[in-house]
Structures are given as C-alpha cells and as structure tokens.
Enzyme design. Structure first.
Site, PDB file in Angstrom:
ATOM      1  N   ARG A  53       0.818  -1.202   0.000  1.00 39.12           N
ATOM      2  CA  ARG A  53       0.000   0.000   0.000  1.00 39.12           C
ATOM      3  C   ARG A  53       0.863   1.268   0.000  1.00 39.12           C
ATOM      4  O   ARG A  53       0.520   2.270  -0.637  1.00 39.12           O
ATOM      5  CB  ARG A  53      -0.919  -0.022   1.211  1.00 39.12           C
ATOM      6  CG  ARG A  53      -1.907   1.134   1.237  1.00 39.12           C
ATOM      7  CD  ARG A  53      -2.926   0.939   2.347  1.00 39.12           C
ATOM      8  NE  ARG A  53      -3.983   1.928   2.299  1.00 39.12           N
ATOM      9  CZ  ARG A  53      -4.244   2.762   3.305  1.00 39.12           C
ATOM     10  NH1 ARG A  53      -3.542   2.727   4.407  1.00 39.12           N
ATOM     11  NH2 ARG A  53      -5.234   3.628   3.194  1.00 39.12           N
ATOM     12  N   HIS A  57       0.439   4.311  -2.514  1.00 36.65           N
ATOM     13  CA  HIS A  57       0.164   5.681  -2.061  1.00 36.65           C
ATOM     14  C   HIS A  57       1.289   6.643  -2.450  1.00 36.65           C
ATOM     15  O   HIS A  57       1.056   7.840  -2.574  1.00 36.65           O
ATOM     16  CB  HIS A  57      -0.082   5.709  -0.548  1.00 36.65           C
ATOM     17  CG  HIS A  57      -1.473   5.290  -0.179  1.00 36.65           C
ATOM     18  ND1 HIS A  57      -2.126   5.724   0.950  1.00 36.65           N
ATOM     19  CD2 HIS A  57      -2.350   4.465  -0.810  1.00 36.65           C
ATOM     20  CE1 HIS A  57      -3.346   5.184   0.996  1.00 36.65           C
ATOM     21  NE2 HIS A  57      -3.494   4.406  -0.049  1.00 36.65           N
TER      22      HIS A  57
HETATM   23  C1  HEM Z   1      -9.873   1.449  -5.173  1.00 33.18           C
HETATM   24  C2  HEM Z   1      -9.711   2.350  -4.262  1.00 33.18           C
HETATM   25  C3  HEM Z   1      -9.126   2.042  -2.922  1.00 33.18           C
HETATM   26  C4  HEM Z   1      -9.648   2.450  -1.751  1.00 33.18           C
HETATM   27  C5  HEM Z   1     -10.896   3.323  -1.545  1.00 33.18           C
HETATM   28  C6  HEM Z   1      -8.810   1.915  -0.716  1.00 33.18           C
HETATM   29  C7  HEM Z   1      -9.021   2.114   0.625  1.00 33.18           C
HETATM   30  C8  HEM Z   1      -8.350   1.462   1.625  1.00 33.18           C
HETATM   31  C9  HEM Z   1      -8.632   1.583   3.033  1.00 33.18           C
HETATM   32  C10 HEM Z   1      -9.720   2.480   3.619  1.00 33.18           C
HETATM   33  C11 HEM Z   1      -7.773   0.766   3.702  1.00 33.18           C
HETATM   34  C12 HEM Z   1      -7.695   0.565   5.210  1.00 33.18           C
HETATM   35  C13 HEM Z   1      -6.706   1.551   5.785  1.00 33.18           C
HETATM   36  C14 HEM Z   1      -6.707   1.548   7.315  1.00 33.18           C
HETATM   37  O1  HEM Z   1      -7.460   0.814   7.943  1.00 33.18           O
HETATM   38  O2  HEM Z   1      -5.916   2.326   7.911  1.00 33.18           O
HETATM   39  C15 HEM Z   1      -6.952   0.122   2.713  1.00 33.18           C
HETATM   40  C16 HEM Z   1      -5.967  -0.790   2.994  1.00 33.18           C
HETATM   41  C17 HEM Z   1      -5.149  -1.359   2.052  1.00 33.18           C
HETATM   42  N1  HEM Z   1      -5.094  -1.038   0.713  1.00 33.18           N
HETATM   43 FE1  HEM Z   1      -6.451   0.057  -0.300  1.00 33.18          FE
HETATM   44  N2  HEM Z   1      -7.804   1.200  -1.285  1.00 33.18           N
HETATM   45  C18 HEM Z   1      -7.949   1.249  -2.639  1.00 33.18           C
HETATM   46  C19 HEM Z   1      -7.097   0.698  -3.584  1.00 33.18           C
HETATM   47  C20 HEM Z   1      -5.975  -0.033  -3.299  1.00 33.18           C
HETATM   48  C21 HEM Z   1      -5.009  -0.500  -4.284  1.00 33.18           C
HETATM   49  C22 HEM Z   1      -5.078  -0.216  -5.783  1.00 33.18           C
HETATM   50  C23 HEM Z   1      -4.062  -1.190  -3.582  1.00 33.18           C
HETATM   51  C24 HEM Z   1      -2.808  -1.898  -4.061  1.00 33.18           C
HETATM   52  C25 HEM Z   1      -2.124  -1.543  -5.107  1.00 33.18           C
HETATM   53  C26 HEM Z   1      -4.437  -1.159  -2.187  1.00 33.18           C
HETATM   54  C27 HEM Z   1      -3.751  -1.787  -1.184  1.00 33.18           C
HETATM   55  C28 HEM Z   1      -4.133  -1.809   0.133  1.00 33.18           C
HETATM   56  C29 HEM Z   1      -3.544  -2.675   1.133  1.00 33.18           C
HETATM   57  C30 HEM Z   1      -2.447  -3.697   0.886  1.00 33.18           C
HETATM   58  C31 HEM Z   1      -4.166  -2.387   2.344  1.00 33.18           C
HETATM   59  C32 HEM Z   1      -3.886  -3.006   3.711  1.00 33.18           C
HETATM   60  C33 HEM Z   1      -2.802  -2.218   4.383  1.00 33.18           C
HETATM   61  C34 HEM Z   1      -2.417  -2.744   5.764  1.00 33.18           C
HETATM   62  O3  HEM Z   1      -2.948  -3.766   6.225  1.00 33.18           O
HETATM   63  O4  HEM Z   1      -1.574  -2.073   6.381  1.00 33.18           O
HETATM   64  N3  HEM Z   1      -5.583  -0.449  -2.052  1.00 33.18           N
HETATM   65  N4  HEM Z   1      -7.298   0.575   1.468  1.00 33.18           N
END
Ligand code: HEM
Ligand SMILES: *[C@@H]1O[C@H](CO)[C@@H](O)[C@H](O)[C@H]1NC(C)=O
Length: 218
Positions: A53, A57
C-alpha cells in the site's frame, strides 16, 4: 551542429528505467533490500500488505518518487498527514531500514523510490503473492504535497461508480487490514453491501467506539 544536438536530445529522451540499473553501481542492492523485507514480514505478516500500500500511495501522488517519505518542513506540508495516510500508512520504518542497509554498501546510489517499488514486490512474494520484475532508476522527489495526496488517492467512502471512474475497472483488496472507523458507515448504514458480510463485520465494529479495531479486507 544539428547532428550533435540530435544526439544530445536522444540521450535525454532515452533515459529509461531498467531492471539492471544497479548491476554495476550496486550489485547487491536488491538482495540487501530483500533481506530486510523478509525479516520485517516474518516478524509481522501484515507488513507485506502495508508495504504494498505504501508504494501505491507513493505512486498516485506525483508518480513513484518517494514523496510519501518526506517529512513536513516549515515550508512544505508533506503527504504523511494527508487523510488517506495519517494514522494509516505503515511501513516507513522498514523502508528506512532497507535504505540504511543499502547506504552502508553503496552510499548515495539507490533511490528511495526504487526501494519502495522493490519492497512492494518482495513483500508480495514473501506472503505467496505474485512477483514481478521491477524496472529501476527512479529519482527521488525533493517535494511532496498533502493537497495532492488528498485529491489523488481514492477516498474510503468512494462509491463503486466513483471507483470505476478512477481506475476504469474496480478490483478489490486481497491482503491486509482496515480500521473500523473507515468502513463503519458501510456496514451499518448501506444496503448495497452483502448482508452476511455486513453482519460479520458489525460484530467487531460497533456503531460508535472501537475506531481502531481491525478487520481483514477479505
Ligand atoms: C480502489 C480504491 C481504494 C480504496 C478506496 C482503498 C481504501 C483502503 C482503506 C480504507 C484501507 C484501510 C486503511 C486503514 O485501515 O488504515 C486500505 C488498505 C489497504 N489497501 Fe487500499 N484502497 C484502494 C485501492 C488499493 C489498491 C489499488 C491497492 C494496491 C495496489 C491497495 C492496497 C491496500 C492494502 C495492501 C491495504 C492493507 C494495508 C495494511 O494492512 O496495512 N488499495 N485501502
Ligand atoms: C448513519 O448515517 C447517519 C446519517 O448520515 C449518520 O449520522 C450516522 O453516523 C451513520 N451511522 C453510522 C454507524 O455510521
């Protein structure tokens, strides 16, 4: 004269990323980074998700230029405290460790942007996900932007239509965890969500309180 300038332009325009970029200047860069990532992921498996992530980002704001790593200064508000990152983006310490180890063997050679890209790939592979060849030679940014981070990164309450328009297609998360306050409204208030899934998620994410309680993304 024309010839000379054509050649010079050719060089400037041909500057391209390459998977062998550090083969001469820092042959052990990639194995050094991999060792640090393996260690971090074996200590905490979720770190793999966090590193993936972090790269995402970084890339969505000004390109993959490590701008996400820049701290705020008196004249610049960086990305770390932008809403999508604040108290949410993780793994900065692991990247710092990888950079420190790489600096020990080849000072001033390997960019942080490349380390973020390689770390995401290694993290994925470490937990049984896909691997891919990373092209290298990215330059690090000297500026970062909180404003851009808030406008370019997808918002956690974006609608499906909105997400499809950002990405042209909507995939879904396959790894990692999310905090209750980010998905509370969806599981308690929205009818478009699968009811069984919403019920399960409600057990650990009440209508108020428990903001930081974690749920697996799948
Ligand atoms: C499509 C739109 C997306 C939205 C709205 C979104 C939103 C989110 C949110 C709200 C979280 C939780 C963050 C937290 O609890 O602090 C998250 C976690 C995560 N996102 Fe996304 N995300 C998106 C796309 C993506 C993409 C494209 C990737 C990878 C290339 C990605 C990879 C991840 C990963 C790996 C986590 C888990 C991080 C962790 O456990 O520390 N996300 N995302
Ligand atoms: C449900 O929606 C209402 C109106 O938007 C809001 O005030 C309330 O906080 C929401 N409840 C939850 C649990 O998110």
């Amino acid at each position: 004269m024309l010839r000379t300038s054509t050649i010079l332009l050719g060089i400037a325009c041909d500057a391209q990323l390459s998977s062998t970029f550090y083969d001469q200047s820092c042959p052990t860069a990639l194995t050094t980074i991999r060792t640090v990532i393996r260690q971090a992921v074996s200590q905490e498996r979720r770190m793999a998700a966090s590193l993936i992530r972090l790269h995402f980002h970084d890339c969505f704001v000004q390109g993959c230029d490590a701008s996400i790593l820049l701290d705020d200064t008196p004249s610049m508000i960086g990305e770390q405290n932008a809403a999508p990152n604040r108290n949410s983006a993780r793994g900065y310490g692991v990247i710092h460790k990888a950079k420190t180890e790489v600096e020990k063997i080849c000072p001033g050679v390997v960019s942080c942007a490349d380390i973020l890209a390689v770390a995401a790939r290694d993290a994925s592979f470490c937990v049984g996900g896909p691997s891919w060849t990373v092209k290298l030679g990215r330059r690090d940014s000297t500026s970062a932007s909180k404003t851009l981070a808030q406008s370019e990164l997808p918002h956690f309450e974006e609608s499906l239509d909105g997400l499809v328009s950002i990405f042209s297609i909507a995939g879904s998360h396959t790894i990692g965890q999310a905090q209750c306050f980010l998905f509370r409204n969806r599981i308690h208030n929205q009818t478009i969500i699968d009811t069984g899934f919403a019920t399960t998620r409600r057990r650990n994410c009440p209508t108020s309180g428990g903001d930081q309680k974690l749920a697996h993304l799948i």
